[in-house]
Design an enzyme around this catalytic site. Structure first.
Site, short mmCIF file in Angstrom:
data_model
loop_
_atom_site.label_atom_id
_atom_site.label_comp_id
_atom_site.label_asym_id
_atom_site.label_seq_id
_atom_site.Cartn_x
_atom_site.Cartn_y
_atom_site.Cartn_z
N ASN A 46 7.90 12.06 28.41
CA ASN A 46 6.94 10.66 28.62
C ASN A 46 5.81 9.50 27.39
OD1 ASN A 46 7.96 10.86 31.17
ND2 ASN A 46 5.58 11.99 31.58
N ARG A 366 19.55 0.71 37.48
CA ARG A 366 19.33 1.29 36.26
C ARG A 366 21.01 2.07 36.42
NH1 ARG A 366 15.58 2.04 32.65
NH2 ARG A 366 13.08 1.85 34.08
N ARG A 396 14.42 -1.48 30.80
CA ARG A 396 14.01 -0.83 29.38
C ARG A 396 14.51 0.64 29.66
NH1 ARG A 396 8.71 0.05 30.49
NH2 ARG A 396 8.06 -2.39 30.21
N HIS A 426 14.04 -5.90 40.34
CA HIS A 426 13.57 -4.62 40.84
C HIS A 426 14.01 -3.35 42.34
CE1 HIS A 426 10.66 -0.45 41.43
NE2 HIS A 426 11.32 -0.48 40.08
N ARG A 555 1.72 9.21 42.48
CA ARG A 555 2.38 9.80 41.64
C ARG A 555 1.74 9.56 40.34
NH1 ARG A 555 7.45 8.15 40.25
NH2 ARG A 555 6.93 7.43 38.29
#
Length: 677
Positions: A46, A366, A396, A426, A555
């Protein structure tokens, strides 16, 4: 610098508090040891992306003329200073947890992670053999010495070892084609593991027998953004393909070094690598802790990892002989990873071979490297179906897979549409048409998660299969926009960014405000990944001040500051971080007693509301509505893994006298019970 002003947390500093919650999972000894090690890897991974992307953005903004810069970010230098301060504190905590908790607990299990100084003679021989036969041929040692160079280039995110030998800088890249860890033969029931860094240190020092040479760890993170927002001409896919090799050569955003590195060596590196003190973060002897994803487990102890929670078969879709007829009868909800992803694959595989299916349209964000779902799409095109696939090549770090599968789909006859230059797609949607009795029947799949079998095993997401006429008609309008047939999708049920989502969500909030003022029950429950959009936060503050009860489950980053008198005293925020990644979005409004609910792909971030194609669907089936409400209630009741997001974002755990509720495990049990009935 505070994390927040009177109204808003800074988004990037709030994100760092999210990564602190990941560190809490490393510290939580209720987690099995190897799961704590995985969280250690997640924290590191991360942080790498944060520096490559977000810190990169801030550094770029610094160079913009002040009038525009002030609209984008306040005091970027101070933000960067605070980021460095907090990252330093988190790195210190990481090092302490690793040294004082993870390493001792491994020893208790008979697993020893050795420094090269601890090698026995037998292990030194094994180290030397592995170095000579495997590592040394990969090192390009003849190119690793630098005598008075003007500058040196260091690969992005790679780990290096460096030292000074006389006046010569020695810079050795740790091979990334070999496992990061080397396992020695066990002895007397004990297991011995080392970083290959230590094998290199052990053997490289022997190259300088007349010198007391120590090698130190070095790692650089560089800009990752592609900066194509203003390049609206030409083929965007080609631009990204051309930009990919350049990504590793961006401006350094973080230089992580061994804190023991001598000052004179640091000075040489700063000069040769064109970096500054502000770029340097002091770390331990080993970097790239994301490699702990593959840390060997030689033990036979099953208690070192989470007990398996195999995805449950869907109680209806797993038994169906015709998935389209099943969806015709009733909407179907799926919840991954608690339930199997197989029905989504079945939907596409059935569509590929069903003679009645004429059209398949999908958005793909993705893509997995190998995938039954992707193969089904290719098969459908090969079988003569009209297949339209919109592929977001700007997802990305997943561009390679997306472009690869786009090429395969096109070769099989599908119409493949790649990203628009000025907007990212998206949404996670699929649309299917069948011709039955000379009539067109439409089907929709709308999800919070990607069409990806791999991530469906670890991301907690919702998916809705429906044949509802207005929803499917709306979804076709979304694809007409993506295909360039129309400019605006005039939908009646679906919320579609950047066209209608913001306005309708604001309307829902305003209606709750009016109901509260009228003395009616008024509440808002929102579950999402990130909350950053200031306009939407302002609306929630207005709702709080009007007496609307607002409960948020966030989150990741949260720019809203809860619990402030005359601002947000009716707003509570929790964050749940556990074995699965919370990724679903659910939006619930009291609506004067006729509760309404939406699920979909859009967070309450400016980019999701203004700059991306996103789709939110209403939940119209009462049974599904009740199921999702039950699941949200489990999350609101979590007092094991839930953290309180307060005005200081201290990440304190929710503690109360109620019976323990661990929402993710309770969710699994919920579906297990549902399956049995």
């Amino acid at each position: 610098m505070k994390l927040y002003n009177s109204k808003y947390y800074h988004r990037d500093l709030s994100w760092l508090r999210f990564n602190h919650r990941v560190l809490q999972e490393v510290a939580d000894e209720n987690n099995p040891l190897y799961e704590r090690i995985k969280f250690l890897a997640i924290f590191s991974s991360n942080l790498d992306e944060f520096f490559r992307v977000r810190v990169s953005d801030i550094r770029q903004i610094k160079n913009i003329d002040k009038p525009l810069r002030k609209k984008l970010i306040t005091k970027p230098n101070k933000v960067l200073e605070e980021i460095k301060k907090q990252v330093h504190e988190q790195q210190e905590l990481l090092g302490s947890l690793f040294k004082n908790s993870i390493i001792p607990d491994l020893k208790k299990e008979g697993i020893f992670l050795l420094d090269y100084h601890e090698f026995s003679q037998e292990q030194q021989r094994a180290s030397n053999t592995y170095f000579e036969e495997t590592l040394k041929p990969l090192l390009k040692l003849d190119q690793s010495y630098h005598d008075h160079p003007d500058s040196i280039f260091v690969d992005n995110e790679a780990s290096y070892l460096t030292t000074m030998s006389g006046s010569t800088l020695h810079l050795v890249k740790i091979p990334d084609t070999q496992p990061r860890f080397f396992t020695f033969p066990p002895k007397n029931g004990k297991h011995y593991i080392t970083f290959i860094d230590d094998i290199l240190k052990d053997n490289l020092a022997k190259i300088h027998p007349d010198e007391n040479v120590t090698y130190y760890a070095l790692k650089i993170s560089r800009d990752a953004e592609l900066y194509i927002e203003d390049e609206f001409s030409g083929d965007l896919m080609k631009k990204i393909q051309d930009a990919l090799p350049k990504r590793d050569k961006g401006q350094p955003t973080r230089v992580l070094i061994d804190r023991r590195m001598p000052i004179d060596l640091q000075t040489i590196l700063k000069n040769k690598l064109d970096i500054y003190n502000a770029d340097i973060i002091l770390g331990g002897r080993h970097h790239n802790f994301k490699d702990f994803f593959s840390f060997p487990n030689p033990s036979k102890n099953d208690d070192l990892e989470f007990k398996p929670l195999p995805p449950l078969p869907h109680p209806i879709l797993s038994k169906t002989t015709n998935i389209f007829e099943t969806i015709d009868r009733k909407d179907q909800l799926l919840h991954f990873p608690y339930q199997s992803f197989d029905p989504v694959i079945n939907l596409l595989e059935t569509a590929a071979s069903d003679p009645a299916v004429t059209t398949i349209k999908m958005t793909l964000y993705r893509l997995a490297d190998e995938s039954r779902l992707n193969s089904a799409i290719a098969k459908a095109a090969k079988n003569g179906k009209k297949v339209v696939v919109f592929i977001e090549v700007k997802a990305r770090f997943d561009e390679h897979n997306n472009i690869k599968w786009g090429t395969i789909f096109k070769e099989h006859g599908a119409k493949v549409i790649y990203s628009y230059a000025d907007i990212k797609v998206h949404s996670k949607i699929a649309y299917i048409e069948r011709e039955v009795d000379q009539k067109v029947k439409r089907y929709a799949y709308i999800s919070t998660g990607n069409f990806n079998e791999k991530t469906a095993k670890i991301y907690a997401d919702y998916g809705l299969m429906t044949a509802h006429k207005k929803i499917t008609k709306d979804l076709n309008k979304v694809f007409m926009v993506l295909e360039g047939v129309t400019l605006i999708p005039k939908t009646k049920r679906l919320l579609v960014s950047p066209f209608s989502t913001r306005h309708q969500l604001e309307t829902f909030v305003s209606e709750e405000i009016e109901n509260a003022k009228a003395g009616k029950e008024a509440y808002i429950i929102l579950k999402m990944n990130s909350l950053q959009d200031k306009s939407m936060i302002k609306r929630l503050y207005e709702a709080s001040n009007a007496g609307v009860k607002v409960k948020l489950i966030i989150r990741g980053m949260c720019s809203l500051v809860p619990g402030i008198k005359d601002q947000s005293e009716n707003i509570t925020v929790i964050s749940i971080l556990d074995r699965f990644l919370e990724h679903g979005r659910i939006y619930i409004f009291a609506n004067g007693g006729e509760e309404i609910m939406y699920i979909g792909s859009a967070d309450w971030m400016t980019r999701n509301l203004n700059h991306r194609i996103e789709v939110l669907t209403p939940i119209l089936d009462k049974n599904i509505h009740n199921t999702l409400r039950d699941l949200v209630n489990l999350q609101l009741a979590d007092n094991v893994k839930a953290r309180i997001i307060d005005e200081a974002q201290k990440n304190e755990y929710v503690k109360n006298l109620e019976e323990n509720v661990r929402a993710q495990y309770a969710t699994y049990d919920y579906f297990k019970t549902l399956q049995q009935h």
